[in-house]
Design a protein around this motif. Sequence first.
Motif, PDB file in Angstrom:
ATOM      1  N   ARG A 162      24.918  48.959  29.360  1.00 27.04           N
ATOM      2  CA  ARG A 162      25.856  47.838  28.877  1.00 27.04           C
ATOM      3  C   ARG A 162      25.561  46.860  29.992  1.00 27.04           C
ATOM      4  O   ARG A 162      24.940  46.875  30.880  1.00 27.04           O
ATOM      5  CB  ARG A 162      27.195  48.263  28.995  1.00 27.04           C
ATOM      6  N   GLY A 182      22.977  47.701  25.857  1.00 30.07           N
ATOM      7  CA  GLY A 182      22.996  46.495  26.585  1.00 30.07           C
ATOM      8  C   GLY A 182      21.956  45.550  26.068  1.00 30.07           C
ATOM      9  O   GLY A 182      21.126  45.794  25.259  1.00 30.07           O
ATOM     10  N   THR A 183      21.503  44.611  26.974  1.00 29.45           N
ATOM     11  CA  THR A 183      20.665  43.574  26.469  1.00 29.45           C
ATOM     12  C   THR A 183      20.039  43.036  27.640  1.00 29.45           C
ATOM     13  O   THR A 183      20.396  42.969  28.779  1.00 29.45           O
ATOM     14  CB  THR A 183      21.373  42.259  25.940  1.00 29.45           C
ATOM     15  N   ARG A 200      19.026  52.676  22.097  1.00 26.16           N
ATOM     16  CA  ARG A 200      19.670  51.812  21.450  1.00 26.16           C
ATOM     17  C   ARG A 200      19.772  50.412  22.368  1.00 26.16           C
ATOM     18  O   ARG A 200      18.762  50.580  23.672  1.00 26.16           O
ATOM     19  CB  ARG A 200      21.334  51.963  21.334  1.00 26.16           C
ATOM     20  N   GLY A 201      20.215  49.535  22.173  1.00 26.12           N
ATOM     21  CA  GLY A 201      20.144  48.291  23.144  1.00 26.12           C
ATOM     22  C   GLY A 201      19.082  47.069  22.349  1.00 26.12           C
ATOM     23  O   GLY A 201      18.521  47.505  21.505  1.00 26.12           O
ATOM     24  N   THR A 202      19.019  45.986  23.171  1.00 22.22           N
ATOM     25  CA  THR A 202      18.406  44.957  22.794  1.00 22.22           C
ATOM     26  C   THR A 202      17.487  44.474  23.809  1.00 22.22           C
ATOM     27  O   THR A 202      18.223  44.152  24.856  1.00 22.22           O
ATOM     28  CB  THR A 202      19.379  43.832  22.277  1.00 22.22           C
ATOM     29  N   TYR A 221      14.691  37.809  11.693  1.00 15.86           N
ATOM     30  CA  TYR A 221      15.940  38.275  11.913  1.00 15.86           C
ATOM     31  C   TYR A 221      16.538  36.655  11.870  1.00 15.86           C
ATOM     32  O   TYR A 221      16.598  35.588  12.902  1.00 15.86           O
ATOM     33  CB  TYR A 221      16.205  38.839  13.125  1.00 15.86           C
ATOM     34  N   SER A 222      17.749  36.594  11.273  1.00 15.59           N
ATOM     35  CA  SER A 222      18.651  35.266  11.381  1.00 15.59           C
ATOM     36  C   SER A 222      20.101  35.791  11.279  1.00 15.59           C
ATOM     37  O   SER A 222      20.505  36.370  10.242  1.00 15.59           O
ATOM     38  CB  SER A 222      18.323  34.416  10.144  1.00 15.59           C
ATOM     39  N   SER A 223      20.761  35.480  12.115  1.00 10.80           N
ATOM     40  CA  SER A 223      22.179  36.266  12.089  1.00 10.80           C
ATOM     41  C   SER A 223      23.279  35.420  12.887  1.00 10.80           C
ATOM     42  O   SER A 223      22.687  34.618  13.818  1.00 10.80           O
ATOM     43  CB  SER A 223      22.371  37.633  12.564  1.00 10.80           C
ATOM     44  N   PHE A 225      24.796  36.498  15.294  1.00 11.28           N
ATOM     45  CA  PHE A 225      24.879  36.921  16.400  1.00 11.28           C
ATOM     46  C   PHE A 225      24.013  36.163  17.569  1.00 11.28           C
ATOM     47  O   PHE A 225      24.482  35.970  18.559  1.00 11.28           O
ATOM     48  CB  PHE A 225      24.614  38.383  16.504  1.00 11.28           C
ATOM     49  N   ARG A 250      12.452  40.788  14.292  1.00  9.27           N
ATOM     50  CA  ARG A 250      13.095  42.046  14.900  1.00  9.27           C
ATOM     51  C   ARG A 250      12.391  43.398  14.808  1.00  9.27           C
ATOM     52  O   ARG A 250      11.674  43.639  13.705  1.00  9.27           O
ATOM     53  CB  ARG A 250      14.592  42.221  14.231  1.00  9.27           C
ATOM     54  N   LYS A 260      16.995  53.405  17.599  1.00  9.42           N
ATOM     55  CA  LYS A 260      18.162  52.379  17.162  1.00  9.42           C
ATOM     56  C   LYS A 260      17.976  50.996  18.103  1.00  9.42           C
ATOM     57  O   LYS A 260      18.952  50.340  18.059  1.00  9.42           O
ATOM     58  CB  LYS A 260      19.292  52.935  16.921  1.00  9.42           C
ATOM     59  N   GLU A 262      16.124  47.557  19.696  1.00  9.79           N
ATOM     60  CA  GLU A 262      15.726  46.406  18.840  1.00  9.79           C
ATOM     61  C   GLU A 262      14.862  45.667  19.992  1.00  9.79           C
ATOM     62  O   GLU A 262      15.117  45.423  21.112  1.00  9.79           O
ATOM     63  CB  GLU A 262      16.469  45.689  18.067  1.00  9.79           C
ATOM     64  N   PHE A 264      13.601  41.658  20.089  1.00 13.65           N
ATOM     65  CA  PHE A 264      13.397  40.190  19.452  1.00 13.65           C
ATOM     66  C   PHE A 264      12.335  39.565  20.194  1.00 13.65           C
ATOM     67  O   PHE A 264      12.307  39.686  21.316  1.00 13.65           O
ATOM     68  CB  PHE A 264      14.536  39.457  19.591  1.00 13.65           C
TER      69      PHE A 264
ATOM     70  N   TRP B  14      24.425  52.404  11.754  1.00 20.33           N
ATOM     71  CA  TRP B  14      23.686  51.192  12.323  1.00 20.33           C
ATOM     72  C   TRP B  14      24.203  50.202  12.769  1.00 20.33           C
ATOM     73  O   TRP B  14      23.754  49.318  13.200  1.00 20.33           O
ATOM     74  CB  TRP B  14      22.919  50.745  10.723  1.00 20.33           C
ATOM     75  N   ILE B  16      25.911  47.873  15.698  1.00 21.97           N
ATOM     76  CA  ILE B  16      25.576  47.643  16.913  1.00 21.97           C
ATOM     77  C   ILE B  16      26.771  47.145  17.722  1.00 21.97           C
ATOM     78  O   ILE B  16      27.192  46.092  17.284  1.00 21.97           O
ATOM     79  CB  ILE B  16      24.561  46.759  17.027  1.00 21.97           C
ATOM     80  N   SER B  17      27.041  47.661  18.673  1.00 22.90           N
ATOM     81  CA  SER B  17      28.119  47.212  19.772  1.00 22.90           C
ATOM     82  C   SER B  17      27.498  46.038  20.765  1.00 22.90           C
ATOM     83  O   SER B  17      26.539  46.399  21.243  1.00 22.90           O
ATOM     84  CB  SER B  17      28.833  48.180  20.376  1.00 22.90           C
ATOM     85  N   LYS B  18      28.220  45.015  21.009  1.00 22.08           N
ATOM     86  CA  LYS B  18      27.553  44.176  22.020  1.00 22.08           C
ATOM     87  C   LYS B  18      29.133  43.318  22.750  1.00 22.08           C
ATOM     88  O   LYS B  18      29.838  43.138  22.201  1.00 22.08           O
ATOM     89  CB  LYS B  18      26.953  42.926  21.427  1.00 22.08           C
ATOM     90  N   ARG B  27      28.009  44.319  15.475  1.00 22.74           N
ATOM     91  CA  ARG B  27      27.082  43.875  14.443  1.00 22.74           C
ATOM     92  C   ARG B  27      26.895  44.750  13.469  1.00 22.74           C
ATOM     93  O   ARG B  27      26.494  46.101  13.496  1.00 22.74           O
ATOM     94  CB  ARG B  27      25.739  43.479  15.189  1.00 22.74           C
ATOM     95  N   GLU B  34      23.425  40.155   8.601  1.00 24.13           N
ATOM     96  CA  GLU B  34      23.915  40.929   9.455  1.00 24.13           C
ATOM     97  C   GLU B  34      25.337  40.278   9.628  1.00 24.13           C
ATOM     98  O   GLU B  34      25.445  39.059   9.423  1.00 24.13           O
ATOM     99  CB  GLU B  34      23.422  40.943  10.750  1.00 24.13           C
ATOM    100  N   LEU B  36      28.865  39.906  11.763  1.00 20.90           N
ATOM    101  CA  LEU B  36      29.059  39.783  13.001  1.00 20.90           C
ATOM    102  C   LEU B  36      30.759  39.721  13.285  1.00 20.90           C
ATOM    103  O   LEU B  36      31.289  38.760  12.409  1.00 20.90           O
ATOM    104  CB  LEU B  36      28.501  38.444  13.715  1.00 20.90           C
TER     105      LEU B  36
END
Lengths: 267, 186
Positions: A162, A182-183, A200-202, A221-223, A225, A250, A260, A262, A264, B14, B16-18, B27, B34, B36
């Motif tokens: 995280r 986490g990112t 998982r994670g970004t 990807y466009s969101s 977020f 993505r 799961k 990703e 970017f 699917w 995603i927690s941030k 997300r 997506e 949010l």
Amino acid sequence: VTLVLTLSATPTQRLDLSPLVPHLLKDKSEKDIAAIDLATTREKVSVGDLFKIRAGSPEEIRVEGGSERFDNVGAGLESGRIVVMGDTGTNVGRKMSGGELVISGNVGPYAGSCLAGGRLEIDGDAGDFLAAPREGEIHGMSGGLLVLRGTAGARAGDKLRRGTILIEGDAGDWLGSRVMAGTLIVLGLAGENPGYLMRRGTIALAHPPELAPTFVDCGAYSSAFAAVFGRFLRPQSRDAGRLFKAPLRRFAGDMAVLGKGEIFVPE
Amino acid sequence: LKVGDLLRYFGDGWQISKRFDDRHFWRIPTMDGEFLCEATTGLTKSAVGGGNLLICGADYAKTLRAAEAAIEAMNKVRGAIMPFPGGIVRSGSKVGSRYKALHASTNDAFCPTLRGQVATALDDDIGCVLEIVIDGLTEAAVADATRAGLAAIIKLGPRNGARRVTAGNYGGKLGPFHFHLKDLLP
């Protein structure tokens, strides 16, 4: 006023600076602080032997001068602020859970290891295993924000669970290996095999290498977020804010494990 | 109030927690990309809900034009929201129903097609009624939004927009706050 420690002698051995955090210095006098032992060998080295001390509130500590032999700087930091004007060794900010730690120079391996909270900023370069767990530990960084202005060695963000790691410079191979969540953002060049075995994670890469075949293309990807996250990053780094403002693509993976996560990359 | 924390299950694995900046987001992949959402949403019991404007016009197009003009002006007011999609309500309601299970039902007094059958509130030149519902953090915010809406409707004039504007007070049954449109005229 800030407690200032000015380096006055060259360390003759590796030193453990973990006692020099605000919550451990709270009720100590200048004399008590000078007597704290930092040695890692049988030869004793106290704070007073190495530093000239200017007394002050330990809520903010400034260390003037650094050394590649300073290990565990700010380890276990819970609150307050520590600024080091110089280089440090391994385990900088390891397991810190709050407060702020700023290192103006370079740091050794395992910087921000198992970081759990607070903010760690490193203006120079970092060694291998940035934010990674030590031997036998299951989880890596589990919260907080790590900003590295320089470059990172191999395996940065290993077992990240995280929190956010932002690397403005380049990153070595196996970046974000075994990430669980986490990112992780890299604005410079990234080495081979980013996100190896991530579950998982970004990971966001401004200049990605060729990704492993176990990462599958999920298209543009466009969101909301990206915009919200970019706004969070902007005060830390303008370029990071810019990366999330531009169109992204993505990739999901690592399909060799859960798949799961990703990555970017700019579209 | 848990909103995202429950909506996340829609993601069927699917999601995603941030967490960053002391905030927690979810997300959720959706057909348009997506979704949010923050895990929890603030809750206040001191806010004012259910302020309203009933916009009466000659036909659908003109009434909608007036309602949209009002919404555009009202969106600029801080502390007030028009909670319905686009801010505009076609199925305005009255309190109570002839059926036990329903607490609200269609506002028959404002239904143009029922004007012969019920005690109608509509004049002969009204062919359509649209409602704007206003929720605000304070009584003043709701009043400001109402005032802004009224001003926009009046500016549009009766020929292209609304012929009458009223509000439902539901016999005072909806709550302690009352907004009198005559006091809010620009």
